[in-house]
Write a protein that holds these residues in place. Structure first.
Motif, PDB file in Angstrom:
ATOM      1  N   THR A  11      -6.008   0.459  -1.280  1.00 45.98           N
ATOM      2  CA  THR A  11      -5.515   2.054  -1.075  1.00 45.98           C
ATOM      3  C   THR A  11      -6.038   3.162  -0.947  1.00 45.98           C
ATOM      4  O   THR A  11      -6.193   4.056   0.053  1.00 45.98           O
ATOM      5  CB  THR A  11      -4.638   2.643  -2.484  1.00 45.98           C
ATOM      6  OG1 THR A  11      -3.230   1.154  -2.549  1.00 45.98           O
ATOM      7  CG2 THR A  11      -3.773   3.416  -2.255  1.00 45.98           C
ATOM      8  N   LEU A  23       1.131  -1.381  -0.054  1.00 46.29           N
ATOM      9  CA  LEU A  23       0.012   0.215   0.277  1.00 46.29           C
ATOM     10  C   LEU A  23       0.896   1.482  -0.150  1.00 46.29           C
ATOM     11  O   LEU A  23       1.648   1.549   1.140  1.00 46.29           O
ATOM     12  CB  LEU A  23      -0.949  -0.163   1.562  1.00 46.29           C
ATOM     13  CG  LEU A  23      -1.695  -1.281   1.533  1.00 46.29           C
ATOM     14  CD1 LEU A  23      -2.699  -1.073   3.093  1.00 46.29           C
ATOM     15  CD2 LEU A  23      -2.929  -1.093   0.088  1.00 46.29           C
ATOM     16  N   ILE A  56      -5.594  -3.711  -4.822  1.00 45.49           N
ATOM     17  CA  ILE A  56      -4.988  -2.900  -3.740  1.00 45.49           C
ATOM     18  C   ILE A  56      -5.622  -1.397  -4.385  1.00 45.49           C
ATOM     19  O   ILE A  56      -5.272  -0.743  -3.223  1.00 45.49           O
ATOM     20  CB  ILE A  56      -3.286  -3.771  -4.307  1.00 45.49           C
ATOM     21  CG1 ILE A  56      -2.872  -5.338  -3.625  1.00 45.49           C
ATOM     22  CG2 ILE A  56      -2.690  -2.254  -4.044  1.00 45.49           C
ATOM     23  CD1 ILE A  56      -3.195  -5.279  -2.548  1.00 45.49           C
ATOM     24  N   ARG A  75      -8.685  -6.759   3.398  1.00 43.02           N
ATOM     25  CA  ARG A  75      -8.613  -6.816   1.316  1.00 43.02           C
ATOM     26  C   ARG A  75      -9.040  -8.227   1.108  1.00 43.02           C
ATOM     27  O   ARG A  75      -9.312  -8.077   0.031  1.00 43.02           O
ATOM     28  CB  ARG A  75      -6.853  -7.593   2.320  1.00 43.02           C
ATOM     29  CG  ARG A  75      -5.631  -6.183   2.513  1.00 43.02           C
ATOM     30  CD  ARG A  75      -4.180  -6.708   2.564  1.00 43.02           C
ATOM     31  NE  ARG A  75      -3.374  -5.654   2.759  1.00 43.02           N
ATOM     32  CZ  ARG A  75      -2.503  -5.473   1.438  1.00 43.02           C
ATOM     33  NH1 ARG A  75      -2.433  -5.689   1.003  1.00 43.02           N
ATOM     34  NH2 ARG A  75      -1.987  -4.664   2.262  1.00 43.02           N
ATOM     35  N   THR A 113      -7.277   3.049   2.566  1.00 45.87           N
ATOM     36  CA  THR A 113      -5.847   3.393   3.473  1.00 45.87           C
ATOM     37  C   THR A 113      -5.794   5.039   3.240  1.00 45.87           C
ATOM     38  O   THR A 113      -6.218   5.945   4.330  1.00 45.87           O
ATOM     39  CB  THR A 113      -4.595   3.092   3.309  1.00 45.87           C
ATOM     40  OG1 THR A 113      -5.173   1.957   3.147  1.00 45.87           O
ATOM     41  CG2 THR A 113      -3.992   3.271   4.297  1.00 45.87           C
TER      42      THR A 113
END
Length: 472
Positions: A340, A224, A336, A323, A343
Motif C-alpha cells: 500500500t 490495496l 499489504i 507483492r 502504491t
C-alpha cells in the motif's frame, strides 16, 4: 469437421451434457444445429434439437468456420473459455493468445513476436484448428463485437472500433459475410443505442461451482486501499495499462452463473484486454471437476475439498512480483501495508483512484518510504529493472525462470508466487511455504499427484489452515 476430431466416447459425454444442460460443461464444447445453422452453448434454454441434427465443436471459432452463426439467446461469446485444446504445444498456445488480442496485429508481427515465420504460423494454426490465423483473428473480433452489441448500448460505430474493425461499415460487412446478420439484428429491438459513454456493462460466465466466499475473502485480505475494493458480492479494481486507464467492477450473480462487469475506460480499444485480464484474476475459465479430482488424488480428503476452488490472480505479473518480494518473511497484513505504501508513493493517481506503479517508477526510486532491509529494496528494484527491460516481450515468464532466479533477492518461493498469481499458472506448488509444509505433513499430501493443478493444491492447503485456525 476441420481441426480436432472428437472420438465417440467424447461425443457421448457431450450428448449427455447437452441433454441435461450441465453447466459444468459450459464453454467446454459448443452445439451446432444443422437444421437452423446456429451454434449454442450446452446450457442454451432453447428447445433441444434432435441428435441427428447436431454437431459438436471444441471452439466457437471452429463452429463459425463450419458455417454456423452464434445463438442470439444463449450468447456463446459469454461462455467460459474451452480448455479442451490445452494439450497443444507452447508455441500454439502463445500464438492463439496473440491472435486473440485486440487491437489486431498483422500476422507477420505475430509471427515475429513468436520467433517463427508467417508461413510456419499458418501451418501450426491450420493443422491444429482447421482455421487460418487471419480467420482466427476475425472470428474473435466478431464474437467480441457481438458481446458488446448484446450486452451494452454502445453505438455500433464504437462497438466496431472496440472490436478492431475501424468502422461500422466494416463490421457490418463482416457480420453479413459470416453470419448473414447486421449489427442491428444482433443487438435486437429491445435495446436501443445510447449516447457515447465511457462505461459499459457485460456478463462473464463461469463453470459452477464457484466458491465466491473463498475468492472474495482472499482478495479482501490482500486488497490495496484506493486501488481495490471488495464487498460481499463484488470486486473493484483501478487500472492503468499502457494508454488505457479506468476502473472495473465485477458483481457476482450466482443464480446466473457469472459476473456482471462494468468497465470505465478512456479508450474502448482496450476493453477486451481489461475483460480478459479480469477473467484471469477471477479465474472464470477453470474446470472445477478436473481440479477436484487432482486435489483428491494428492491426498486431500473428499470431505475437505473446497468445492469450486479458484485461483485469485493479481492484476499484473509485475504487481504479483512486488507483492511476493514485499511479502518475504512477513505476515500477509504486514506485506499489504508495504504494498500500500509503495502504491501510494509511486502509483498513478486517476479520477477513479490509484493505479499500481509502473516498473519504471519502482526501478528509479530509492524506496526510502519503505521500512525494511536494504537488501529487500535492492531485490524490488532488481525485479523492476527486469520488467522494464522485457516491456515488449511476449515470452511467458514461466519460460524465463532461470533469468528471474538470477536476480539477487529472488528465490524459488518468490518466483512461484509471482507465476501462480501474476500469470495464473495452474501448476506452481509453494512447497517452501511454512504453512504448506505443515499441512502437507499433517495430511500426508503427495503434491506430484495433483499435477498439473498444484497451484490449486497450494490454495486448498492455505484454506484448510485458515479453517483450522478459525476453529480454535
Amino acid at each position: 469437421m476441420t481441426g480436432d476430431i472428437l472420438d465417440n466416447d467424447l461425443i457421448a459425454q457431450y450428448q449427455q451434457a447437452r441433454l441435461s444442460r450441465d453447466r459444468r460443461f459450459d464453454g467446454t464444447f459448443f452445439v451446432a444445429v444443422k437444421s437452423t445453422g446456429i451454434f449454442c452453448r450446452p446450457v442454451c434454454p432453447a428447445r433441444l434439437p434432435a441428435e441427428k441434427n447436431v454437431r459438436y465443436y471444441h471452439l466457437a471459432a471452429q463452429a463459425m468456420h463450419a458455417g454456423f452463426r452464434p445463438c442470439l439467446r444463449c450468447r456463446p461469446d459469454s461462455a467460459p473459455h474451452s480448455s479442451a485444446w490445452k494439450g497443444v504445444n507452447t508455441t500454439v498456445q502463445r500464438a492463439t493468445a496473440l491472435l486473440s488480442e485486440l487491437p489486431v496485429q498483422p500476422i507477420s508481427a505475430v509471427a515475429e513476436r513468436l520467433g517463427i515465420s508467417p508461413r510456419y504460423l499458418h501451418k501450426l494454426i491450420t493443422e491444429k484448428f482447421g482455421i487460418s490465423p487471419r480467420l482466427w483473428q476475425q472470428y474473435h473480433q466478431l464474437m467480441f463485437a457481438k458481446q458488446l452489441l448484446q450486452g451494452t448500448i454502445l453505438p455500433v460505430e464504437q462497438v466496431a472500433i472496440s472490436a478492431g474493425f475501424g468502422s461500422a461499415r466494416r463490421l457490418q460487412v463482416a457480420m453479413k459475410k459470416y453470419w448473414g446478420l447486421t449489427p442491428s439484428q444482433v443487438r435486437g429491438k429491445k435495446q436501443a443505442e445510447g449516447a457515447l459513454t465511457p462505461s459499459f456493462t457485460v456478463f462473464l460466465a463461469y463453470r459452477p461451482p464457484y466458491h465466491w466466499p473463498f475468492v472474495r475473502d482472499f482478495l479482501a485480505a490482500r486488497a490495496l486501499p484506493g486501488t481495490e475494493q471488495v464487498s460481499d458480492d463484488s470486486y473493484q479494481r483501478v487500472f492503468c495499462h499502457g494508454h488505457w486507464q479506468g476502473k472495473v467492477t465485477a458483481k457476482h450473480m450466482p443464480s446466473a452463473g457469472g459476473f456482471s462487469v462494468t468497465v470505465y475506460i478512456n479508450g474502448l480499444t482496450g476493453a477486451k484486454w481489461i475483460m480478459d485480464n479480469l477473467s484471469r484474476v477471477l479465474d472464470l475459465h477453470a474446470d472445477p471437476t478436473l481440479i477436484n479430482q487432482a486435489l483428491i488424488a494428492a491426498g486431500i480428503p473428499a470431505k475437505d475439498v473446497c468445492s469450486g476452488l479458484r485461483l485469485p490472480g493479481v492484476w499484473s505479473a509485475f504487481e504479483a512480483g512486488c507483492r511476493a518480494v514485499l511479502g518475504q518473511q512477513v505476515s500477509v497484513k504486514a506485506a499489504i501495508a508495504l504494498v500500500t505504501k509503495l502504491t501510494d508513493a509511486l502509483g498513478k493517481h486517476t479520477e477513479h483512484g490509484i493505479a499500481f506503479p509502473e516498473p519504471g517508477a519502482v526501478a528509479n526510486s530509492a524506496l526510502v518510504f519503505l521500512k525494511m532491509p536494504e537488501s529487500r529494496k535492492h531485490a524490488l528494484r532488481n525485479l523492476a529493472h527486469y520488467f522494464v527491460q522485457r516491456q515488449d516481450a511476449t515470452t511467458p515468464l514461466s519460460h524465463q525462470e532461470a533469468d528471474i532466479l538470477a536476480l539477487k533477492g529472488i528465490g524459488p518461493w518468490t518466483l512461484d508466487y509471482l507465476l501462480m498469481r501474476g500469470e495464473s499458472h495452474p501448476d506452481r506448488y509453494l512447497g517452501g511455504d511454512l504453512i504448506i509444509k505443515k499441512m502437507a505433513q499433517q495430511h500426508g499430501v503427495n503434491p506430484h499427484a495433483a499435477a498439473p493443478w498444484r497451484s490449486y493444491l497450494t490454495l486448498q492447503m492455505w484454506h484448510m489452515a485458515n479453517q483450522q485456525k478459525d476453529k480454535r
